[in-house]
Write a protein that holds these residues in place. Structure first.
Motif: not given
Length: 161
Positions: A56-60
């Motif tokens: 997964y990637s995580y976005r702020l």
């Protein structure tokens, strides 16, 4: 109309039955939603849909408080973004990311809420047990590295110890 993330429901006042008017992909997960101190903006961390390799990637994401649809991604990383918080003036966000897998060291980073520059390192030896905490005037930050309490003097996005 109650709102939960991007889910908007129509609820019949007589029966209590609800009907979903619109929603986002239920596979999209949001973490740590927070309001800016003055209530004009919010941020949340969003996990991406699963990539073909299983990661997964995580976005702020940051948006005006009155319009969830205007959320903009200001930072994306393959690492889980932990313990984000707004500065008292709402100008930047502090957060932690693991230094390496399986570590208890979580460096503290800061970046402008408008995404105008990349995150900068504020403190390299933060502990997984401590979220960054700012004084009411955002001049000082408290943290811990597991063995001692640390107070940093902040000057914008730079630091001195």
């Amino acid at each position: 109309v109650p709102k939960q993330g991007y889910v908007i429901l129509d609820i019949d006042p007589e029966t209590g039955d609800s009907h979903t008017l619109t929603s986002t992909d239920t596979g999209t997960v949001y973490y740590t939603p927070r309001w800016s101190p003055d209530g004009s903006n919010w941020f949340a961390t969003q996990r991406s849909a699963q990539h073909p390799d299983g990661s997964y990637s995580y976005r702020l994401m940051v948006a005006p408080a009155d319009d969830l649809a205007k959320a903009q991604v200001i930072f994306e990383t393959p690492d889980y973004v932990r313990t984000p918080c707004f500065s008292q003036d709402g100008a930047y966000i502090l957060f932690t990311i693991a230094a390496s897998p399986g570590t208890a060291r979580y460096p503290i980073w800061a970046m402008p809420t408008d995404g105008s520059r990349e995150p900068c390192l504020v403190y390299h030896a933060g502990s997984s047990y401590t979220a960054p905490s700012l004084s009411p005037d955002s001049r000082y930050m408290l943290s811990s590295n597991g063995q001692m309490l640390v107070r940093l003097t902040l000057d914008g996005l730079s630091r001195s110890q």
